[in-house]
Design an enzyme around this catalytic site. Sequence first.
Site, PDB file in Angstrom:
ATOM      1  N   SER A  19       0.834  -1.216   0.000  1.00  0.00           N
ATOM      2  CA  SER A  19       0.000   0.000   0.000  1.00  0.00           C
ATOM      3  C   SER A  19       0.865   1.260   0.000  1.00  0.00           C
ATOM      4  O   SER A  19       0.735   2.122  -0.888  1.00  0.00           O
ATOM      5  CB  SER A  19      -0.940  -0.007   1.206  1.00  0.00           C
ATOM      6  N   ASP A 173      -4.665  -2.593  -1.325  1.00  0.00           N
ATOM      7  CA  ASP A 173      -3.275  -2.131  -1.228  1.00  0.00           C
ATOM      8  C   ASP A 173      -2.957  -0.987  -2.196  1.00  0.00           C
ATOM      9  O   ASP A 173      -2.894   0.168  -1.819  1.00  0.00           O
ATOM     10  CB  ASP A 173      -2.315  -3.298  -1.484  1.00  0.00           C
TER      11      ASP A 173
HETATM   12  C1  LIG Z   1       1.486  -4.518   7.336  1.00  0.00           C
HETATM   13  C2  LIG Z   1       1.375  -4.794   8.825  1.00  0.00           C
HETATM   14  C3  LIG Z   1       0.193  -5.748   9.071  1.00  0.00           C
HETATM   15  C4  LIG Z   1       2.658  -5.426   9.299  1.00  0.00           C
HETATM   16  O1  LIG Z   1       2.674  -5.445  10.703  1.00  0.00           O
HETATM   17  P1  LIG Z   1       3.995  -5.851  11.534  1.00  0.00           P
HETATM   18  O2  LIG Z   1       4.368  -7.232  11.194  1.00  0.00           O
HETATM   19  O3  LIG Z   1       3.731  -5.560  12.966  1.00  0.00           O
HETATM   20  O4  LIG Z   1       5.155  -4.955  10.939  1.00  0.00           O
HETATM   21  P2  LIG Z   1       5.528  -3.420  11.160  1.00  0.00           P
HETATM   22  O5  LIG Z   1       6.607  -3.135  10.210  1.00  0.00           O
HETATM   23  O6  LIG Z   1       4.346  -2.557  11.124  1.00  0.00           O
HETATM   24  O7  LIG Z   1       6.179  -3.371  12.576  1.00  0.00           O
HETATM   25  C5  LIG Z   1       7.138  -4.301  13.025  1.00  0.00           C
HETATM   26  C6  LIG Z   1       8.149  -3.654  13.893  1.00  0.00           C
HETATM   27  O8  LIG Z   1       9.222  -3.207  13.079  1.00  0.00           O
HETATM   28  C7  LIG Z   1       9.647  -1.952  13.555  1.00  0.00           C
HETATM   29  N1  LIG Z   1      10.362  -1.252  12.487  1.00  0.00           N
HETATM   30  C8  LIG Z   1       9.932  -0.920  11.268  1.00  0.00           C
HETATM   31  N2  LIG Z   1      10.901  -0.298  10.598  1.00  0.00           N
HETATM   32  C9  LIG Z   1      11.983  -0.221  11.429  1.00  0.00           C
HETATM   33  C10 LIG Z   1      13.295   0.308  11.305  1.00  0.00           C
HETATM   34  N3  LIG Z   1      13.724   0.895  10.185  1.00  0.00           N
HETATM   35  N4  LIG Z   1      14.095   0.204  12.366  1.00  0.00           N
HETATM   36  C11 LIG Z   1      13.713  -0.396  13.504  1.00  0.00           C
HETATM   37  N5  LIG Z   1      12.481  -0.917  13.665  1.00  0.00           N
HETATM   38  C12 LIG Z   1      11.621  -0.842  12.629  1.00  0.00           C
HETATM   39  C13 LIG Z   1       8.358  -1.267  13.955  1.00  0.00           C
HETATM   40  O9  LIG Z   1       8.623  -0.172  14.776  1.00  0.00           O
HETATM   41  C14 LIG Z   1       7.659  -2.419  14.663  1.00  0.00           C
HETATM   42  O10 LIG Z   1       8.117  -2.518  15.999  1.00  0.00           O
HETATM   43  P3  LIG Z   1       7.087  -2.865  17.201  1.00  0.00           P
HETATM   44  O11 LIG Z   1       6.379  -4.125  16.808  1.00  0.00           O
HETATM   45  O12 LIG Z   1       7.973  -3.027  18.381  1.00  0.00           O
HETATM   46  O13 LIG Z   1       6.141  -1.707  17.314  1.00  0.00           O
HETATM   47  C15 LIG Z   1       1.131  -3.475   9.605  1.00  0.00           C
HETATM   48  O14 LIG Z   1       2.274  -2.667   9.406  1.00  0.00           O
HETATM   49  C16 LIG Z   1      -0.090  -2.675   9.220  1.00  0.00           C
HETATM   50  O15 LIG Z   1      -1.212  -3.026   9.575  1.00  0.00           O
HETATM   51  N6  LIG Z   1       0.100  -1.546   8.525  1.00  0.00           N
HETATM   52  C17 LIG Z   1      -0.939  -0.618   8.176  1.00  0.00           C
HETATM   53  C18 LIG Z   1      -1.803  -1.119   7.035  1.00  0.00           C
HETATM   54  C19 LIG Z   1      -0.992  -1.467   5.832  1.00  0.00           C
HETATM   55  O16 LIG Z   1      -0.433  -0.613   5.185  1.00  0.00           O
HETATM   56  N7  LIG Z   1      -0.934  -2.753   5.531  1.00  0.00           N
HETATM   57  C20 LIG Z   1      -0.088  -3.252   4.461  1.00  0.00           C
HETATM   58  C21 LIG Z   1      -0.829  -3.437   3.303  1.00  0.00           C
HETATM   59  S1  LIG Z   1       0.229  -3.868   1.966  1.00  0.00           S
END
Ligand SMILES: CC(C)(COP(=O)(O)OP(=O)(O)OC[C@H]1O[C@@H](n2cnc3c(N)ncnc32)[C@H](O)[C@@H]1OP(=O)(O)O)[C@@H](O)C(=O)NCCC(=O)NCCS
Length: 424
Positions: A19, A173
């Site tokens: 997305s 997305d």
């Molecule tokens: C896609 C999604 C389901 C993935 O969720 P997720 O597996 O928890 O992955 P995220 O990347 O969001 O977060 C994972 C961790 O990585 C961390 N992270 C991401 N980039 C980072 C970086 N550069 N450095 C350090 N940490 C990082 C985040 O802070 C998070 O830490 P936390 O769990 O302690 O808060 C979720 O991000 C989401 O719902 N996003 C919004 C909707 C969306 O856009 N969905 C994707 C559709 S394609």
Amino acid sequence: MTTAPLQGIKVIDWTQVQSGPSCTQMLAWLGADVIKIERVGLGDPTRTELLDKEGLDGLYFLQLNCNKRSIELNVKTKEGQEILTKLLKDADIFVENLHPGAADKLGFSWENLHKLNPRLIYGTIKGFNDDSPFADVKAFEPVAQCAGGAAATTGWWSGECNIPTQSGAALGDSNTGMHLVIGLLAALMQREKTGEGCFVQQSMQDAVLNLCRIKLRDQLILEHTGDLKHAPSYPKIKGGNTVPRFGNAEGGQVLGWCYKCKGWETDPNAFVYIVLQNEAKPFAEACQALGKPEWINDPKYNTPLARNLVKDEIYKGVEAYTITRDKFEVVKELGKAGVPCGPVLSMLEIEKDESLRKCGTIVEVDQPKRGKFLTIGCPPKFSNYTPNIKSAPLLGENTNEILKEIGYSDGEIAQLRSNHIVCK
Ligand SMILES: CC(C)(COP(=O)(O)OP(=O)(O)OC[C@H]1O[C@@H](n2cnc3c(N)ncnc32)[C@H](O)[C@@H]1OP(=O)(O)O)[C@@H](O)C(=O)NCCC(=O)NCCS
């Protein structure tokens, strides 16, 4: 040389999967400098998803991250946060799509960044709006299609296949990414006038729902009239209290259907879509072309209301014509006669389609390490600007140059590397 629409615009892209990256890729194609923030040693999860060639970034990543620069940065460290803050100080747009609350928790909330850089526009994608009971829930494509009305209204309306069905198109997305592009471009125009950036939130549910507004139209028609006469099940099945799945019906009040063509027994895409217009003249032209001149003056067929009552019979009559020709012959003949129609194109046919390549819709990109790969280029075509679709960055490929641009020396960069704040 033509100026790119977003030349001089700096975008800090903390997005992943589809997305968010689809949004920032479009900004890059419009000429923005897009810096992608990636997790150290890991990067965007799509780099390693659905691998077709061992050891190379996956096509999923490549098709959504062209024309960007990449920095590997551990934003969970103090130094990493300082670097991101420096990058944001003179940026125009920040986009993130982490799980709800993740960016705020690390100090990168809208409130903080607005104070840091009042001109910054902050774009965010979440599954659901803040007011939703699901606001804290993580989301992927099908979640949005289900919650946005698409799944309930797609698929077959009866039998074993009468189950919520998602579209193959990325309504949750990439569609959300494109909606956010609209919001960000509007925010840029607004900033021209006010000098101040704003917060643009795009939920995946809303983006899907925006494309399902005709289904809400149908819901209201059903409530106001007690029936949905344009549903494919009408008049055989009396509707329930909500919009049924429409199968391949056109969705409005014109009679549209997907018909078998020659070779359908072995080719699952030997089909054509044909619309019979409501107006008398185009209907008569279609009847002539379909070899059904007797329908033109027969009251059983010659009004839209009459046709709607015998649509199964009409479908059979049209299919008797299409099944004797291949889908391209049908489109050639009917297209000439002014009948709206189109072939069902397989992905293989789309991949090989010369006309899509000629106009830059399907493009070949030279990717370091991999060589050439195909992608879908920029859909809008401009009279005075053609995006040059370039490769996607390797993980952390631009780390050094980006750090130098914000004032880090070689020695400091080496230190950041050895502390794993940036890549190893
Ligand atoms: C896609 C999604 C389901 C993935 O969720 P997720 O597996 O928890 O992955 P995220 O990347 O969001 O977060 C994972 C961790 O990585 C961390 N992270 C991401 N980039 C980072 C970086 N550069 N450095 C350090 N940490 C990082 C985040 O802070 C998070 O830490 P936390 O769990 O302690 O808060 C979720 O991000 C989401 O719902 N996003 C919004 C909707 C969306 O856009 N969905 C994707 C559709 S394609």
